[in-house]
Scaffold this active site. Sequence first.
Site, PDB file in Angstrom:
ATOM      1  N   GLU A 155       3.834 -10.433  20.020  1.00  0.00           N
ATOM      2  CA  GLU A 155       4.609 -11.197  20.993  1.00  0.00           C
ATOM      3  C   GLU A 155       3.945 -12.545  21.264  1.00  0.00           C
ATOM      4  OE1 GLU A 155       6.171 -10.420  25.584  1.00  0.00           O
ATOM      5  OE2 GLU A 155       4.463  -9.291  24.805  1.00  0.00           O
ATOM      6  N   LYS A 174      14.090 -11.701  25.327  1.00  0.00           N
ATOM      7  CA  LYS A 174      13.582 -10.523  26.035  1.00  0.00           C
ATOM      8  C   LYS A 174      14.354 -10.278  27.328  1.00  0.00           C
ATOM      9  CE  LYS A 174       9.116  -8.700  27.700  1.00  0.00           C
ATOM     10  NZ  LYS A 174       7.682  -9.057  27.876  1.00  0.00           N
ATOM     11  N   CYS A 229       7.880  -5.888  23.818  1.00  0.00           N
ATOM     12  CA  CYS A 229       6.883  -5.379  24.758  1.00  0.00           C
ATOM     13  C   CYS A 229       7.481  -4.512  25.880  1.00  0.00           C
ATOM     14  CB  CYS A 229       6.086  -6.551  25.315  1.00  0.00           C
ATOM     15  SG  CYS A 229       4.460  -6.097  25.974  1.00  0.00           S
TER      16      CYS A 229
END
Length: 261
Positions: free
Chosen positions: A40, A110, A145
């Site tokens: 990431e 995200k 994540c």
Amino acid sequence: MKICVIPFDIKYASPEENLIAAAHALNEVEKDTDVVVLPELFTTAFVPDTKGVSALAEGNDGQTVEALKRWAAFFGFAIAGSFLAKGDDGKFYNRAFFIEPMGDATFYDKRHLFPLSTEDKVYSPGHELAPIVRFRGWDFKIIICFDLRFPVWCRNVKDHLYDVLLVPANWPSSREKPFKILMQARAVENQVYTVGANRSGEDNYGEYHRSSSAIYDNWGDPIHETRRNGYLYALLERKDIEIGREKFPAYKAMDRWEIDL
């Protein structure tokens, strides 16, 4: 399908240094690899303040994506990960990418921003489901994540939309156990391979161990091999997930409301 994970040690807020280091790292990838997964925010690490983010964020036509397309074409494998992006709306995003050798690029912003940092204050959440990418006969889904903690967001429905879940991450070693448990859980419940590409090194949020990265099969078993340079490799076999889905077709027991979520 041969997958490689590079537990990259990211230099804070230094895209130029990280791009140079990434180019060298990719040069060491085994030549028969199909997909390489970077961590990431591989060009900047997590930048916590608006001033820093505004100075470093790029569009999809910036130097990071340009470099990724050049590398994918040169090496002949796809490259996945995430970078610090500025959207057309002027907002900032933690943006995943899947760049193919022919230049095709898929992006995902995200959705779940980490509330124990400033990510949910400085960055904006994405509003689209993570896309499915078809590459060399396999279907990939990429999340980032903290997204991993939300099973509905990762759900594999309608006769299996995807085969491989890619998870670029900056997940501190203090929470390594939950990271691995969640990767195994997503693999088992969705009957897919799960690939966790965590960063290495350290930052203000803790240390990141190379051993945090992992590749799991659809039974939740680790299948990666770690080379001397720290890279993880796994050979994904389609027949293995097909046999698993045939022997234990759990998805057929889903209620209609679960499928429609």
